[in-house]
Design a protein around this motif. Structure first.
Motif, short mmCIF file in Angstrom:
data_model
loop_
_atom_site.label_atom_id
_atom_site.label_comp_id
_atom_site.label_asym_id
_atom_site.label_seq_id
_atom_site.Cartn_x
_atom_site.Cartn_y
_atom_site.Cartn_z
N ILE A 41 0.83 -1.29 -0.14
CA ILE A 41 0.11 -0.13 0.02
C ILE A 41 0.92 1.21 0.17
N PHE A 42 2.10 1.30 0.78
CA PHE A 42 3.00 2.33 0.56
C PHE A 42 3.44 2.61 -0.82
N TYR A 43 3.62 1.49 -1.48
CA TYR A 43 4.20 1.69 -2.97
C TYR A 43 3.05 2.09 -3.69
N ALA A 44 1.76 1.76 -3.51
CA ALA A 44 0.83 2.27 -4.12
C ALA A 44 0.66 3.64 -3.86
N LEU A 45 0.61 4.26 -2.62
CA LEU A 45 0.52 5.52 -2.18
C LEU A 45 1.76 6.37 -3.10
#
Length: 351
Positions: A41-45
């Motif tokens: 999810i951090f990479y998605a952010l």
């Protein structure tokens, strides 16, 4: 006025719909970085930030937008971001997540949302003027990272893009876990929109595009910013209490649109249902909402305002705020999840 209502609601509804269907939860994502060592999810952010950064600075270069990052309120960003991070774990969702989960029928999110809105409004009252001035006084001259370094913003955007593509490519190369899936009950577009699990990276691209769209839509109403949650949430309470129509701006209809879009998505995907929280969870949600409102107000933004928008604008406020927000999430996760689980395992082992 009609343009303000319509464009704000549409932009918010798109965001709420996408976040609900994509299960885009930054609170859970930041927590998973620490507990599960899962950075997806951090990479998605990072994807959403990169998409928005390219889009908005292209608009600025074309003369369609103007933006001044102003000063960097370092103390408010650091302290407020940390407090906000603790609050979103207690509340069970960040500012935007709380709005879209309220649209799903989660009553605990309603409690957190009310406390968040009320505290944000209180932080903007005359009683807090001196405190806010003192916090804002602890600042440096340049908020823009590019201005501080004396360079163009585009090398910074290029660096972000390279890092994002590298971590995303690495993540996509990981072996996929095979999950048992029920046979689809719908077909075609209905299956894709309301039944098929959305990939977080596709969700992030859509969020980045919506965040880019928010800038010209908001600019057309005289509001010189993109997505924002805390001030509009406070404005709702201020309008209800004071009855002054000046508080009914584009941002207010944006957050109301998030609720509406999430509700539509949840109903269409058969995920809407009223779910009550127990007394302990309700009290924790209310406390979390208070910390969210206080932290986001002195930090100058929440997980969207700072974590998505101000990062995309390549500001110290955005990136420093994001770091301390994550640290706040990790701190709260230790006390609320990791420590109790370790204590329970020790008790079980000694029994």
């Amino acid at each position: 006025m009609w343009y303000t209502i319509f464009s704000g609601l549409i932009c918010g509804a798109l965001l709420g719909f996408v976040m609900q269907r994509g299960r885009f939860c930054l609170t859970g994502g930041f927590r998973d970085m620490y507990i599960a060592k899962n950075n997806r999810i951090f990479y998605a952010l990072l994807i959403a930030i990169a998409v928005q950064s390219i889009g908005v600075f292209t608009l600025i270069a074309g003369g369609w937008l103007s933006y001044d990052a102003g000063a960097f309120p370092w103390f408010g960003t650091v302290f407020g971001g940390y407090v906000f991070g603790i609050g979103i774990v207690m509340a069970g969702g960040c500012a935007t997540g709380t709005w879209y989960r309220a649209g799903e029928g989660l009553l605990g999110s309603w409690i957190a949302l009310f406390a968040y809105m009320l505290t944000s409004a209180a932080m903007r009252s005359a009683h807090m003027t001196d405190f806010n001035h003192q916090v804002k006084g602890l600042s440096t001259a340049h908020n823009s990272i590019a201005e501080t370094l004396g360079i163009s913003v585009w090398p910074l955007i290029a660096l972000l893009l390279v890092v994002t593509l590298a971590v995303v490519a690495k993540e996509l190369r990981k072996p996929k876990l095979k999950m048992a899936m029920l046979p689809p009950k719908r077909s075609g577009l209905a299956h894709l929109l309301f039944e098929k699990r959305w990939h977080p990276f596709i969700t992030a691209i859509l969020i980045g595009l919506i965040a880019t769209l928010a800038w010209p839509l908001s600019e057309a109403t005289g509001r010189h910013f993109g997505l924002g949650i805390t001030s509009p949430s406070a404005n709702i309470i201020q309008y209800l209490v004071m009855g002054d129509s000046k508080f009914l701006n584009w941002g207010v209809f944006l957050v109301l649109g998030i609720f509406l879009g999430s509700f539509i998505a949840a109903k269409a995907s058969r995920e809407f249902r009223l779910r009550a929280a127990d007394a302990r969870t309700s009290v924790r949600s209310f406390g979390g909402g208070i910390l969210m409102g206080f932290g986001a107000s002195i930090a100058g933004g929440c997980s969207i305002g700072n974590g998505l928008v101000m990062t995309a604008m390549m500001t110290w406020q955005g990136w420093v705020g994001l770091v301390f927000m994550i640290l706040g999430v990790w701190t709260a996760s230790w006390f609320l999840f990791v420590r109790p689980q370790r204590k329970a395992r020790l008790q079980t082992a000694s029994a």
